[in-house]
Design a protein around this motif. Structure first.
Motif, PDB file in Angstrom:
ATOM      1  N   PHE A  34      -4.778  69.403  12.234  1.00  0.00           N
ATOM      2  CA  PHE A  34      -4.100  70.101  11.124  1.00  0.00           C
ATOM      3  C   PHE A  34      -2.906  70.955  11.571  1.00  0.00           C
ATOM      4  N   ASN A  35      -2.327  70.574  12.715  1.00  0.00           N
ATOM      5  CA  ASN A  35      -1.186  71.352  13.206  1.00  0.00           C
ATOM      6  C   ASN A  35       0.003  71.314  12.261  1.00  0.00           C
ATOM      7  N   ASP A  36       0.227  70.159  11.622  1.00  0.00           N
ATOM      8  CA  ASP A  36       1.383  70.052  10.725  1.00  0.00           C
ATOM      9  C   ASP A  36       1.281  71.048   9.585  1.00  0.00           C
ATOM     10  N   LEU A  37       0.055  71.333   9.180  1.00  0.00           N
ATOM     11  CA  LEU A  37      -0.150  72.296   8.096  1.00  0.00           C
ATOM     12  C   LEU A  37      -0.074  73.748   8.567  1.00  0.00           C
ATOM     13  N   PHE A  38      -0.532  74.004   9.799  1.00  0.00           N
ATOM     14  CA  PHE A  38      -0.803  75.401  10.181  1.00  0.00           C
ATOM     15  C   PHE A  38       0.076  75.981  11.302  1.00  0.00           C
ATOM     16  N   PHE A  39       0.622  75.166  12.172  1.00  0.00           N
ATOM     17  CA  PHE A  39       1.288  75.704  13.369  1.00  0.00           C
ATOM     18  C   PHE A  39       2.467  76.612  13.011  1.00  0.00           C
ATOM     19  N   ASP A  40       3.408  76.099  12.234  1.00  0.00           N
ATOM     20  CA  ASP A  40       4.598  76.901  11.889  1.00  0.00           C
ATOM     21  C   ASP A  40       4.219  78.104  11.032  1.00  0.00           C
ATOM     22  N   GLY A  41       3.238  77.905  10.157  1.00  0.00           N
ATOM     23  CA  GLY A  41       2.792  79.014   9.308  1.00  0.00           C
ATOM     24  C   GLY A  41       2.212  80.151  10.127  1.00  0.00           C
ATOM     25  N   PHE A  42       1.475  79.798  11.177  1.00  0.00           N
ATOM     26  CA  PHE A  42       0.878  80.864  11.984  1.00  0.00           C
ATOM     27  C   PHE A  42       1.942  81.592  12.810  1.00  0.00           C
ATOM     28  N   LYS A  43       2.944  80.851  13.264  1.00  0.00           N
ATOM     29  CA  LYS A  43       4.071  81.516  13.947  1.00  0.00           C
ATOM     30  C   LYS A  43       4.702  82.563  13.026  1.00  0.00           C
ATOM     31  N   HIS A  44       4.802  82.209  11.750  1.00  0.00           N
ATOM     32  CA  HIS A  44       5.365  83.137  10.764  1.00  0.00           C
ATOM     33  C   HIS A  44       4.447  84.351  10.577  1.00  0.00           C
ATOM     34  N   GLN A  45       3.137  84.128  10.547  1.00  0.00           N
ATOM     35  CA  GLN A  45       2.193  85.247  10.402  1.00  0.00           C
ATOM     36  C   GLN A  45       2.283  86.204  11.592  1.00  0.00           C
ATOM     37  N   ILE A  46       2.481  85.656  12.785  1.00  0.00           N
ATOM     38  CA  ILE A  46       2.649  86.502  13.985  1.00  0.00           C
ATOM     39  C   ILE A  46       3.873  87.400  13.794  1.00  0.00           C
ATOM     40  N   LYS A  47       4.946  86.818  13.283  1.00  0.00           N
ATOM     41  CA  LYS A  47       6.178  87.585  13.039  1.00  0.00           C
ATOM     42  C   LYS A  47       5.919  88.683  11.996  1.00  0.00           C
ATOM     43  N   LEU A  48       5.215  88.325  10.916  1.00  0.00           N
ATOM     44  CA  LEU A  48       4.907  89.315   9.871  1.00  0.00           C
ATOM     45  C   LEU A  48       4.022  90.440  10.420  1.00  0.00           C
TER      46      LEU A  48
END
Length: 353
Positions: A34-48
């Motif tokens: 499920f990396n396509d769903l979650f990888f970029d989103g989690f990078k964004h959460q780290i930034k937030l």
């Protein structure tokens, strides 16, 4: 809830997902589900998470994620649950009131509740609100039986069978009153100490600098107090701490350093400092940011008695062949799954509610 083995598998997959986020680099792995769903989103959460709380530097967040990735292996999880009896038959709803002093500080409680087959109701700290809900969504994707068993609320906690709450000594009093009719674990403020004998090596002190400075010293496993023999010379200690000199480059840390130094100087306290860390003789366990307290001891037996008497205030004792259950230099921030906060076995508590 499904079987314990399936729940373990889900957390192993979460560990694999987290393994992409380390202090060394953030790198996508093709093998992670499920990396396509979650990888970029989690990078964004780290930034937030960084933007929401300036103590949560990218390095500190990634250190926490890497630690959890290392912990969430099949071997670790199986060894941990094998030490406890887990009763799959009676799922309960367990509320968790989380602190927000370090990234994902409440994750062990969250993991304990879910791995034991219970449902979790989470009340997060506003200081640490971005990472866990996203990881919970990932868990629901890898194991659909978690859906409906993980919820977050910002409202008053309702409809739960037991509670695990962490806060300051003041909020703990409120928790004890508020949750008195439910099975509970109430955690108060704790600090960690290091016992020095004068025989420490340069390497010991370099490792101790991790115990002192990781998460800016904000964790309950962070060393905030030293016990040193009479007439101890701090030169070797300061030399070891020098490995972390760049911490003063963090504006918030530097402001705390300047402020606390000014307060101490105006109060005419004796203190030693090296430009990014102050040490002050003080009987308290909780020291302000950029400060470590120290206390002299006359003999080891008296010190062991004192540490035993104060065990409710102490999370970790860092030492080298000094006392039982001590933690080696440099290891306070790498707890095992069975190293429970406050020494209370969460899985055992959950098995009895």
């Amino acid at each position: 809830m499904d079987s314990i083995q399936n729940r373990i598998t889900a957390f192993v997959k979460l560990g694999a997902f987290l393994s992409q986020f380390s202090q060394e680099k953030i790198a996508k792995k093709e093998s992670v589900e499920f990396n396509d769903l979650f990888f970029d989103g989690f990078k964004h959460q780290i930034k937030l998470a960084q933007e929401n709380n300036t103590w949560f530097t990218k390095d500190n967040i990634l250190f926490s994620l890497e630690s959890w990735s290392n912990a969430l292996t099949k071997n670790n999880l199986e060894e941990w649950v094998s030490k406890n009896s887990i009763n799959d038959a009676t799922a309960k709803t367990v509320a968790i009131v989380m602190a927000g002093n370090i990234p994902l500080v409440g994750f062990h409680d969250f993991l304990s509740v879910l791995i034991s087959g219970n449902a979790v109701l989470v009340k997060q700290s506003s200081n640490d609100k971005h990472l866990l809900p996203f990881l919970a969504k990932y868990l629901e994707y890898v194991n659909s039986s978690f859906k409906g068993n993980i919820s977050f609320t910002e409202q008053k906690l309702e409809n739960f069978d037991a509670v695990i709450a962490t806060g300051s000594d003041n909020t703990a009093r409120y928790f004890e009153y508020y949750f008195k009719n439910k099975p509970n674990i109430i955690r108060k403020s704790r600090n960690s100490v290091a016992v020095l004998t004068g025989k420490e090596t340069e390497e010991d002190f370099a490792k101790l600098s991790n115990d002192v400075f990781q998460y800016f010293g904000l964790g309950c496993r962070s060393v905030s107090k030293l016990y040193v023999p009479k007439d101890y010379k701090f030169d070797a200690f300061f030399t070891g701490m020098y490995a972390k000199k760049d911490i003063i480059g963090n504006a918030k840390y530097a402001n705390n350093y300047d402020y606390n130094k000014a307060v101490y100087l105006m109060s005419e306290f004796d203190l030693l400092e090296n430009g990014f860390l102050m040490i002050k003789e003080d009987e308290s366990y909780a020291s302000p940011i950029a400060t470590i307290f120290y206390e002299y001891y006359d003999n080891e037996i008296d010190l062991k008695i004192k540490l035993h008497q104060d065990k409710e205030k102490i999370q970790c004792i860092v030492a080298n062949n000094f006392i039982e259950n001590e933690i080696a230099f440099g290891e306070t921030q790498n707890p095992k799954l069975w190293d429970y906060a406050d020494g209370i076995n969460t899985l055992e508590f959950l098995s009895k509610i």
